[in-house]
Design an enzyme around this catalytic site. Structure first.
Site, PDB file in Angstrom:
ATOM      1  CB  THR A  83     -83.865 -32.820  33.412  1.00 19.48           C
ATOM      2  OG1 THR A  83     -83.823 -32.154  34.675  1.00 19.48           O
ATOM      3  CG2 THR A  83     -83.033 -32.103  32.389  1.00 19.48           C
ATOM      4  CB  CYS A  84     -87.974 -35.990  34.961  1.00 19.11           C
ATOM      5  SG  CYS A  84     -88.830 -35.930  33.425  1.00 19.11           S
ATOM      6  CB  ILE A  85     -83.401 -33.947  37.725  1.00 21.89           C
ATOM      7  CG1 ILE A  85     -82.969 -34.973  36.674  1.00 21.89           C
ATOM      8  CG2 ILE A  85     -82.482 -33.952  38.930  1.00 21.89           C
ATOM      9  CD1 ILE A  85     -82.793 -36.367  37.166  1.00 21.89           C
TER      10      ILE A  85
END
Ligand SMILES: Cc1ncc(COP(=O)(O)O)c(C=O)c1O
Length: 436
Positions: free
Chosen positions: A367-369
């Site tokens: 998720t790019c988190i």
């Protein structure tokens, strides 16, 4: 009549050879399905759902014949799953208009087989539920005011409703839902009932999600319902007693040990709940015992579904090994009590990967988190191409998944030697279908 749409059969030779045992899926099976799904996927074993349902129901029915199971839709409202439970004789428990519409318009439930709980409803919805003939359990006084309006609009009809009550219970306390069953509220309820000519409260409901799932807790839950029923119905018998959900189901040992209490069996729950009901409402000629309603979610579905993701790359980050997969925390992290997820590493045949090398790695999401770290210090040596199988994903997983960055994955179901696609993976169109 059911308006439920048939799901699509998928031809996967490796599944046809051996039955889907969610704990023992082979690399070949996972790979074949991954190639079809072109993504990570959920895999549901409907035969396991049948086993769970039959075991759960028969344990209670052996101790108290007048019982009915109503599956809690919020746990996983996938239509094929709900339809399967309906075919087994299970009723539906819903808490919103959306869930009510899934139950009645998609899965094909007759409203008389639907229990409607939940703290937030509109006047229009309460009217629909009551006039359709579903069982409405009012959760608050403002909902009883709505019930009153429906009674006034339909003076020629006679309505029967339930009320969710709340009281302190052993091992884990209170619920913010329901009307407190203290003296003041109970006498207010009696007065409310007496003020209406065409509405009858016919039973009480309670449910606790914030407490222990032990038999001690359930003994306390049923005692609260029985005391309220005795006080309210005095010389008569309620139509039902609804003890809600919150039962443990069969689970992997690695999860069970984390609960710090022994995980009760269905037989033990049945004993704890049915014994006190039988002693308060003994069998008498010409008098029906109250119907015992049970609303399991987790216990029926959690162990019947896995989430399967593939390792895309393994790298070292500040001394720790990190395996990136094509799924995220949002797919699997439904456990709100911080449990460590039961996860299996299924390694590529012939690779150097192993689950007992003494090494450890973290599994991180897509998720790019930065915080999308799904599991830490998993035992084993991992390589790109390996699969990770998250067990115990049947409840509160796909229904909580947001299409954040990537759309939601599909769901495949194993049923009587057939593999079926019961939910497509999402795409830009399905994700944007509500936006204008
Ligand atoms: C009213 C009610 N009944 C049943 C359930 C199902 O609970 P579980 O999945 O823990 O069995 C819930 C879940 O929160 C609920 O709110």
């Amino acid at each position: 009549m059911s308006t439920y749409k048939e799901y699509t059969g998928v031809h996967v030779p490796s599944f046809e050879k051996s039955p889907a045992r969610l704990q023992r899926l082979s690399y070949a099976q996972l790979k074949e399905l991954a190639d079809i799904a072109e993504d990570a996927y959920y895999l549901l074993d409907l035969n396991k759902v049948s086993d769970n349902y039959h075991q759960f129901r028969s344990c209670f029915a052996q101790q108290y014949e007048a019982c009915q199971v109503a599956y809690s839709f919020k746990t996983n409202y996938t239509p094929a799953l709900c339809h399967h439970l309906k075919e087994l004789g299970c009723f539906a428990e819903v808490v919103s208009r959306m869930e009510y519409d899934i139950a009645t318009k998609v899965v094909g439930y007759h409203p008389s087989q639907v229990i409607v709980n939940g703290p937030v409803h509109s006047q229009q919805f309460v009217e629909t539920v009551m006039t359709d003939g579903a069982l409405f359990n009012a959760d608050a006084w403002y909902l009883l005011a709505m019930v009153e309006k429906v009674c006034q609009r339909y003076p020629e009809r006679h309505f029967k409703i339930g009320v969710r009550i709340t009281y302190p219970i052993t091992e884990g306390g209170d619920s913010r839902f329901g009307i407190p069953s203290d003296k003041a509220n109970m006498s207010k309820l009696i007065n409310w009932q007496n003020s209406l000519k065409n509405c009858e409260i016919v039973g009480f409901h309670s449910h606790y999600s914030n407490s222990s799932r032990s038999t001690v807790s359930f003994a306390s839950r049923i005692n609260g319902l029985l005391s309220a029923s005795e006080a309210f119905f005095s010389s008569t018998t309620p139509n039902f007693i609804n003890v809600g959900g919150g039962f443990f189901g069969h689970m992997p040992d690695s999860l069970a040990v984390q609960y710090g209490e022994s995980v009760a069996t269905f037989e033990q729950y049945a004993e704890a709940i049915c014994t006190p009901i039988r002693s308060q409402y003994t069998v008498q000629e010409g008098v029906n015992q109250p119907l015992l309603l049970l609303e399991p979610g987790t216990a029926l579905v959690s162990n019947a579904m896995v989430f399967v993701a593939q390792v895309l790359e393994v790298k070292s980050c500040s001394g720790r090994k990190v395996a990136l997969i094509n799924g995220s925390n949002h797919n699997v992290n439904h456990k709100w009590q911080g449990e460590t997820l039961p996860v299996q590493l299924i390694t590529k045949p012939g690779s150097r990967s192993t689950s007992n090398s003494g090494e450890t790695f973290d599994i991180v999401g897509n998720t790019c988190i930065e915080k999308d770290i799904i599991c830490q210090t998993v035992n084993g040596t991992v390589q790109a191409g390996d699969f990770v199988v998250f067990q115990y994903m049947g409840g509160y997983s796909n229904v909580l998944k947001q299409p954040f960055i990537h759309p939601c994955q599909g769901i495949y179901a194993w049923h009587n030697q057939r593999l079926l696609r019961i939910k497509r993976s999402g795409d830009m169109h399905s994700v944007l279908s509500d936006y204008q």
